[in-house]
Enzyme design. Sequence first.
Site, PDB file in Angstrom:
ATOM      1  N   ASP A  62      22.253  21.422 -51.835  1.00 41.63           N
ATOM      2  CA  ASP A  62      20.940  21.180 -51.232  1.00 41.63           C
ATOM      3  C   ASP A  62      19.916  21.016 -52.342  1.00 41.63           C
ATOM      4  O   ASP A  62      20.077  21.565 -53.439  1.00 41.63           O
ATOM      5  CB  ASP A  62      20.534  22.343 -50.326  1.00 41.63           C
ATOM      6  CG  ASP A  62      21.385  22.421 -49.068  1.00 41.63           C
ATOM      7  OD1 ASP A  62      21.796  21.362 -48.563  1.00 41.63           O
ATOM      8  OD2 ASP A  62      21.631  23.540 -48.587  1.00 41.63           O
ATOM      9  N   ASP A  71      21.464  16.704 -44.069  1.00 44.63           N
ATOM     10  CA  ASP A  71      20.711  17.545 -43.131  1.00 44.63           C
ATOM     11  C   ASP A  71      19.588  16.762 -42.466  1.00 44.63           C
ATOM     12  O   ASP A  71      19.307  16.942 -41.277  1.00 44.63           O
ATOM     13  CB  ASP A  71      20.126  18.757 -43.863  1.00 44.63           C
ATOM     14  CG  ASP A  71      21.187  19.665 -44.447  1.00 44.63           C
ATOM     15  OD1 ASP A  71      22.287  19.741 -43.873  1.00 44.63           O
ATOM     16  OD2 ASP A  71      20.919  20.293 -45.487  1.00 44.63           O
TER      17      ASP A  71
END
Length: 204
Positions: A148, A183
């Site tokens: 991420d 995401d």
Amino acid sequence: MNIKKAYIFVFIILLIDQISKVYVKTNFILNEHIDVFGKEENAWFKILFVENEGMAWGAQIPGDYGKLFLTIFRIFAVGGISWWLYDSIRKGLSNYLIIAITLILAGAIGNIIDSVFYGVLFNDSNSQVATIFSNEPYGTWFHGEVVDMFYFPIIKDALMPEWVPFIGGKPFTFFNAIFNVADIAISTGFGILIVFNKRCFKEA
């Protein structure tokens, strides 16, 4: 949208997702960050390299087989989503629905790639920049960490109002999630399903 266009769309999202992850993984040390459009408190957002087990906010399933279970579950889920996409296109359903499913599918595959392959492709990112195709991988098959990097702390170090149960008076940051392109795709897909619900589930 036909099936060919849908899977080209999936491929493009996957390409962007994986290029961004590999770039961060091979150029940043874990928890290293850069400010974007400004510095420190005035930055619009940060590129902050973190890794997680593959669930929102770094949540994980406990136990030795928790990560393996999560990865296998996701693979089966992708199979179901793929069928949903194919069936929706075959039946000529709404393009809103097809675009939403395509985004969700692309995002799910993107994070599965991390979970399945990254553990054997990269070495550890702690205190060093990782290298791809390392002779000392940090994990095993199906046990990779999801990369991420996007961090948008819009409200920082504020205090939660006292009247809020359990967390009143405690400091908080909004938005404190750190996420990736996959995401974003998943969230956008679900957002389309919610906001355009009637159009999504109305036959074309």
